[in-house]
Write an enzyme that holds these catalytic residues in place. Sequence first.
Site, mmCIF file in Angstrom:
data_model
loop_
_atom_site.group_PDB
_atom_site.id
_atom_site.type_symbol
_atom_site.label_atom_id
_atom_site.label_comp_id
_atom_site.label_asym_id
_atom_site.label_seq_id
_atom_site.Cartn_x
_atom_site.Cartn_y
_atom_site.Cartn_z
ATOM 1 N N THR A 77 -23.323 -0.386 -12.433
ATOM 2 C CA THR A 77 -22.621 -0.952 -13.259
ATOM 3 C C THR A 77 -23.165 -0.407 -14.780
ATOM 4 O O THR A 77 -21.607 -0.650 -15.681
ATOM 5 C CB THR A 77 -23.003 -2.590 -13.586
ATOM 6 O OG1 THR A 77 -22.889 -3.072 -12.197
ATOM 7 C CG2 THR A 77 -22.578 -3.450 -14.566
ATOM 8 N N LYS A 159 -23.065 -10.727 -16.999
ATOM 9 C CA LYS A 159 -24.424 -9.606 -16.418
ATOM 10 C C LYS A 159 -24.990 -9.274 -18.296
ATOM 11 O O LYS A 159 -23.385 -8.469 -19.252
ATOM 12 C CB LYS A 159 -23.389 -8.437 -16.548
ATOM 13 C CG LYS A 159 -23.702 -8.920 -14.673
ATOM 14 C CD LYS A 159 -23.256 -7.622 -13.868
ATOM 15 C CE LYS A 159 -23.288 -7.956 -12.247
ATOM 16 N NZ LYS A 159 -22.682 -6.643 -12.121
ATOM 17 N N ASP A 299 -18.181 -8.330 -8.733
ATOM 18 C CA ASP A 299 -19.115 -7.855 -7.641
ATOM 19 C C ASP A 299 -20.221 -8.543 -7.876
ATOM 20 O O ASP A 299 -20.383 -7.826 -6.467
ATOM 21 C CB ASP A 299 -19.885 -7.425 -9.335
ATOM 22 C CG ASP A 299 -20.527 -6.559 -8.803
ATOM 23 O OD1 ASP A 299 -20.703 -5.011 -8.623
ATOM 24 O OD2 ASP A 299 -22.371 -6.405 -8.516
ATOM 25 N N HIS A 303 -20.383 -7.674 -3.443
ATOM 26 C CA HIS A 303 -21.664 -7.130 -2.899
ATOM 27 C C HIS A 303 -21.635 -8.372 -1.605
ATOM 28 O O HIS A 303 -22.403 -8.002 -0.539
ATOM 29 C CB HIS A 303 -22.809 -7.147 -3.208
ATOM 30 C CG HIS A 303 -22.959 -6.047 -4.732
ATOM 31 N ND1 HIS A 303 -23.693 -5.125 -3.978
ATOM 32 C CD2 HIS A 303 -22.832 -6.333 -5.598
ATOM 33 C CE1 HIS A 303 -23.639 -4.094 -4.763
ATOM 34 N NE2 HIS A 303 -23.287 -4.587 -6.136
ATOM 35 N N HIS A 347 -16.678 0.306 -11.511
ATOM 36 C CA HIS A 347 -17.022 1.007 -10.288
ATOM 37 C C HIS A 347 -16.281 0.433 -9.335
ATOM 38 O O HIS A 347 -16.188 -1.003 -9.190
ATOM 39 C CB HIS A 347 -18.595 1.178 -9.410
ATOM 40 C CG HIS A 347 -18.819 0.131 -9.268
ATOM 41 N ND1 HIS A 347 -18.998 -0.871 -8.384
ATOM 42 C CD2 HIS A 347 -19.807 -0.977 -10.429
ATOM 43 C CE1 HIS A 347 -19.861 -2.215 -8.876
ATOM 44 N NE2 HIS A 347 -20.408 -2.062 -9.239
HETATM 45 ZN ZN LIG Z 1 -22.531 -3.945 -8.156
#
Ligand SMILES: [Zn+2]
Length: 537
Positions: A77, A159, A299, A303, A347
């Site tokens: 990230t 984030k 994200d 995950h 990503h």
């Molecule tokens: Zn991640």
Amino acid sequence: MRLTKLFIAMLLIGSTQLNAQNKPSRPKLVVGIVVDQMRYDYLYRFSNRYGENGLKRMMREGLNCQDNHYNYAPTVTAAGHASVYTGSVPAIHGIVGNDWTDRATGKHVYCTDDSTVTTVGTIGKTGLMSPKNLWTSTITDQLKISQNYKSKTIAIALKDRGAILPGGHTADAAYWYDSKEGRWITSSFYMQNLPNWVQAFNSEERAQKYTKLGWNTLYPIETYHSSAPDAGEFENKMAGETAPVFPHSLQGGNPLELIRTSPYGNTLTKDFAIKAMQEEQLGKNGTTDFLAISFSSTDYVGHSFGPQSIELEDTYLRLDRDIAEILSFLDKQYGKDQVLVFLTADHAVAEIPGFIKGKKLPGGIFDRLKAVTDLKKALSSAYGDVDLLVSEDNSQLHFNAKTIQKMGIKRADLYQVVRQSFEKQEGFSELVDLQSIQQSSIVSNYKNIIQNGYNPARSGDFMVLLRPQWLIGYKTGTSHSTVYAYDTHVPLLFYGWKVKPQEINARTEISDISTTLANWLNCMEPSGSIGKVIQTK
Ligand SMILES: [Zn+2]
């Protein structure tokens, strides 16, 4: 006399016209959208259920760079956001991971740590952040510099790193989410107090309200034909759950933390971004302002539940609606041709190893604990009982340089000891000495990818490469960070302003984004830029 006056008047008219022509033609607002952990194929896999006004509109009316890749590893990230906005790579901009070990001090560093600032908007340490570890300027900085600092830059993400790094060094504000009270916060790097509109937004307690709705699927669950059944053998349970299946109550543990791992985290981000455009009057001051948004919940969901889960599909169907709402807001406020939007990801992601194994595909879980225990045994039998291994961040082994020097250990010998130990581990592919990457025996594509990610001040000594689809991890959930295409291949869409609809199949790289934006906006590229301008028809 008259003639002279006329001549001067003509000169003046001429120079005014010239100035008008030379003034850069720019949109009122640039909106950068980073979707955290978005694989390129998500544009297509769920497209039969995307609406016409979100991602599909950007693809239909915009520029779609179909073979867009990260050109370095580790693909994580912080490095991703930094690279999108600097047009550079970790070797140059310095953000080599989310965390790293500083070689000079031996200390562990989080990418946006800054102990010299204070938290603004809540009590605690979640605001001790700034972009000080980023060594280059960003496209957001350059656009601002080119307008004599008169324009505004606002960056938003759940984030901290997803907001701070895109905002660059000159952002008016970067806001991130604090889950203690469900608030948007910032640091004294940007301001001393939250603006009134942010305080008012926080007092609406939208995060609380969203989580109370619980998370069920947008459509009947049996209609999710693009995803695996909601069986969940390889999925993580959310706090308070006995099984990782719909409906997710979002009421276990701290719901204000759980919102991150649900589509509501993105919706909250969208709400806040639209509020920021309104309240900060972005694009309404005669300059070109920049709004950098990063959607982090994709994200967390990715995950926990993996690319083949209904949770992931549902999260993208809802993100598509959030993006449609942003586009329609831009239409109404500015007009499509007055706004330049781009969308990419920081990503992509691997499949869950256990899941694909069941489908006869190669891959597996690398036993990190066993590998490190065996390595320590090998090191102590070769060199005695000394602490040689400092850390293992970002699949890189970091050794104590002082001890190595004191003991007269040869680097080539150390490499052999480490390599022989790792060779015995299932899933291991190669060990690369990061000081001599180009001498390694790996294929040249990967040499360059590793070289671009290597920074002598912040990277380790040796990098461990696993075979494709082998993950350091657990039975459930998945991750990213490797050199492989499943981690590097991400979407890249440009939309609005002068962008003509077209698809580009030639390979583009993540560092091309900021270089292209600088070219289109007639400002200088960021200070460490290595990208090229994407050639359009
Ligand atoms: Zn991640």
